[in-house]
Scaffold this active site. Structure first.
Site, PDB file in Angstrom:
ATOM      1  N   ARG A 124       0.815  -1.228   0.000  1.00 18.32           N
ATOM      2  CA  ARG A 124       0.000   0.000   0.000  1.00 18.32           C
ATOM      3  C   ARG A 124       0.844   1.272   0.000  1.00 18.32           C
ATOM      4  NH1 ARG A 124      -3.415  -2.973   3.578  1.00 18.32           N
ATOM      5  NH2 ARG A 124      -5.163  -3.776   2.365  1.00 18.32           N
ATOM      6  N   LYS A 146       3.831  11.724 -10.970  1.00 15.43           N
ATOM      7  CA  LYS A 146       2.967  10.935 -11.858  1.00 15.43           C
ATOM      8  C   LYS A 146       3.653   9.601 -12.103  1.00 15.43           C
ATOM      9  CE  LYS A 146       0.334  14.361 -14.458  1.00 15.43           C
ATOM     10  NZ  LYS A 146       0.088  14.971 -15.789  1.00 15.43           N
ATOM     11  N   GLU A 188      11.389  18.893 -24.012  1.00 13.46           N
ATOM     12  CA  GLU A 188      10.682  19.232 -22.762  1.00 13.46           C
ATOM     13  C   GLU A 188      11.296  20.475 -22.111  1.00 13.46           C
ATOM     14  OE1 GLU A 188       7.945  17.791 -21.630  1.00 13.46           O
ATOM     15  OE2 GLU A 188       7.892  15.751 -22.437  1.00 13.46           O
ATOM     16  N   LYS A 230       8.833  23.293 -12.991  1.00 16.88           N
ATOM     17  CA  LYS A 230       7.929  22.172 -12.755  1.00 16.88           C
ATOM     18  C   LYS A 230       7.543  22.105 -11.281  1.00 16.88           C
ATOM     19  CE  LYS A 230       6.378  17.705 -13.723  1.00 16.88           C
ATOM     20  NZ  LYS A 230       6.379  16.531 -14.546  1.00 16.88           N
ATOM     21  N   GLU A 240      -3.294  18.088 -11.017  1.00 11.48           N
ATOM     22  CA  GLU A 240      -3.740  18.585 -12.328  1.00 11.48           C
ATOM     23  C   GLU A 240      -5.225  18.949 -12.370  1.00 11.48           C
ATOM     24  OE1 GLU A 240      -1.676  16.792 -15.646  1.00 11.48           O
ATOM     25  OE2 GLU A 240      -3.347  17.267 -16.950  1.00 11.48           O
ATOM     26  N   ARG A 244      -1.445  22.725 -13.774  1.00 10.11           N
ATOM     27  CA  ARG A 244      -0.522  21.657 -14.199  1.00 10.11           C
ATOM     28  C   ARG A 244      -0.763  21.251 -15.647  1.00 10.11           C
ATOM     29  NH1 ARG A 244       1.873  16.547 -10.704  1.00 10.11           N
ATOM     30  NH2 ARG A 244       3.127  15.717 -12.414  1.00 10.11           N
ATOM     31  N   ASN A 248       1.319  20.235 -20.414  1.00 14.22           N
ATOM     32  CA  ASN A 248       0.966  19.433 -21.591  1.00 14.22           C
ATOM     33  C   ASN A 248       1.051  20.236 -22.887  1.00 14.22           C
ATOM     34  OD1 ASN A 248       0.434  17.143 -20.023  1.00 14.22           O
ATOM     35  ND2 ASN A 248      -1.547  18.005 -19.459  1.00 14.22           N
ATOM     36  N   HIS A 251       1.402  18.466 -26.157  1.00 16.29           N
ATOM     37  CA  HIS A 251       1.152  17.037 -25.932  1.00 16.29           C
ATOM     38  C   HIS A 251      -0.088  16.498 -26.639  1.00 16.29           C
ATOM     39  CE1 HIS A 251       4.385  17.402 -23.078  1.00 16.29           C
ATOM     40  NE2 HIS A 251       4.316  16.121 -22.785  1.00 16.29           N
ATOM     41  N   HIS A 255       0.589  13.237 -28.663  1.00 17.01           N
ATOM     42  CA  HIS A 255      -0.023  11.926 -28.418  1.00 17.01           C
ATOM     43  C   HIS A 255      -0.652  11.362 -29.686  1.00 17.01           C
ATOM     44  CE1 HIS A 255      -0.188  12.898 -23.848  1.00 17.01           C
ATOM     45  NE2 HIS A 255       0.965  12.383 -24.213  1.00 17.01           N
ATOM     46  N   HIS A 269       9.140  10.472 -27.774  1.00 16.43           N
ATOM     47  CA  HIS A 269       8.157  11.340 -27.113  1.00 16.43           C
ATOM     48  C   HIS A 269       8.573  12.823 -27.157  1.00 16.43           C
ATOM     49  CE1 HIS A 269       5.112  12.715 -24.330  1.00 16.43           C
ATOM     50  NE2 HIS A 269       6.069  13.254 -23.587  1.00 16.43           N
TER      51      HIS A 269
HETATM   52  N1  GLY Z   1       4.509  15.523 -17.646  1.00 17.83           N
HETATM   53  C1  GLY Z   1       3.412  16.315 -17.255  1.00 17.83           C
HETATM   54  C2  GLY Z   1       3.170  16.376 -15.794  1.00 17.83           C
HETATM   55  O1  GLY Z   1       3.970  15.892 -15.045  1.00 17.83           O
HETATM   56  O2  GLY Z   1       2.167  16.892 -15.388  1.00 17.83           O
END
Ligand code: GLY
Length: 373
Positions: A124, A146, A188, A230, A240, A244, A248, A251, A255, A269
């Protein structure tokens, strides 16, 4: 002694530092010691990275009396899967990793996302430390918590927010990256300037080429500034709900292009992000949001860096504009059936836009496709 910076990610009980500098892997034991309930860690990595960096990491740990065991997965995106997750979790259980232990993820975005998710669900939730080995992982995926895997339904569709306890961004590790991977990660880095810091973009226009050639102090500054941006965004919007989403930028296009090219090395990517950023500025200019010459300035910098910039830089067939838009509609960021784009009022001024006219989108994509040889 080279410079070492700490960027703090202020998330209350989940706060942590991103340490940036050279030679950090050799000091990993001293840097990780404060987090260890007992002198023992389990390292998840992949075989290519293991060949390059595992011995140094384990030496750095044992210099402080920290024992480590390691498991090397198969390199590549295919490992970020249910099978890769099962293999990781079963190995961690075989190693008798306990609730208070720390898992170390040594690798690029695949290992960081997978290792972080394995740590999130093991017993957990156990703590984990990220040692990102690619530029993309140092400036983006290792920071912000993430974690997750891909399924047959798409990328990153199963996962959890699970913040690391520490991130060690060792600039020296970038020396071993193939040029193409380094430049993809740079996609990035540029994104941060484009979305929120025009002065950083200007700095990159001047210093980007030296950075790509290997200038360590330029690399250090670019990683630090990216991580600062970031960290600030993640601290204000961890899960997000709003700001946040600006991360993107590029993106939604990326994608769709990754899906169209089958998630293989036709398009990395970060390359898709760079091309996507150029397209987002093109759409912004067509909508009268930013100056008409801004998209050319964005593309000029990407070109000067020798990066993928346009759809023409993607080898092989691509579907038509309507099919690309259909692929965008499958993105997990679609809300209430509306396509969501990050557009910009100028370099450094990105915002979320839910009402890009469909015909304008189709014509930008059709023209970009028509420019292909
Ligand atoms: N790579 C986008 C984020 O971490 O929100």
């Amino acid at each position: 002694m080279t410079q070492i910076d700490r960027v703090h990610v202020p998330l209350g009980a989940r706060a942590y530092d991103v340490v940036i500098g050279q030679g950090l892997v050799a000091q990993a034991g001293a840097l990780m010691q404060p987090f260890l309930a007992r002198p023992r860690v389990a390292v998840l990595t992949e075989s290519r990275v293991a060949g390059l960096h595992l011995e140094n990491l384990q030496a750095g740990l044992s210099a402080q009396g920290i024992a480590s065991s390691a498991h090397a997965l198969t390199p590549g995106e295919g490992t970020k899967s249910w099978d890769g997750l099962r293999e990781s979790v079963e190995w961690l259980l075989d190693e008798k990793v306990e609730r208070r232990d720390v898992v170390v993820a040594l690798g690029g975005g695949v290992i960081g996302d997978l290792g972080g998710f394995a740590a999130a669900i093991l017993r957990r939730g156990v703590r984990f430390v990220q040692v990102p080995t690619s530029l993309l992982a140092q400036v983006d995926s290792s920071v912000g918590g993430k974690t997750g895997i891909n399924t047959r339904h798409g990328k990153n569709l199963v996962g959890a927010f699970h913040q690391p306890s520490l991130v060690l961004a060792d600039i020296d590790l970038l020396d071993s990256l193939p040029k193409r991977d380094f430049l993809a990660g740079y996609g990035e880095v540029v994104k941060y300037g484009l979305l929120g810091d025009a002065a950083f973009f200007e700095w990159l226009e001047v210093n980007g080429p030296a950075l790509a050639r290997g200038d360590k102090s330029a690399r250090h500054y670019a990683v630090r500034r990216s991580v600062e941006m970031k960290a600030g965004i993640v601290a204000r919007d961890e899960t997000e709900q709003g700001e946040r989403a600006l991360l993107n930028l590029g993106h939604t296009f990326c994608h769709a292009l990754e899906a169209a090219t089958g998630y293989c090395d036709r398009l990395l990517h970060g390359e898709g992000v760079a091309i996507g950023c150029a397209l987002a500025f093109e759409v912004s200019a067509r909508m009268g949001l930013c100056a008409q010459e801004t998209p050319s300035r964005v593309r000029a910098h990407l070109r000067a860096m020798g990066m993928a910039t346009d759809l023409a830089d993607i080898a092989g067939d691509l579907p038509d504009a309507a099919a690309l838009v259909a692929l965008m509609a499958q993105d997990k960021k679609v809300q209430d059936g509306r396509l969501r784009f990050i557009l910009a009022r100028e370099i450094g001024q990105a915002f979320v836009c839910d009402d890009v006219p469909g015909d304008l989108l189709l014509s930008v994509l059709s023209e970009a496709l028509a420019a292909r040889p």
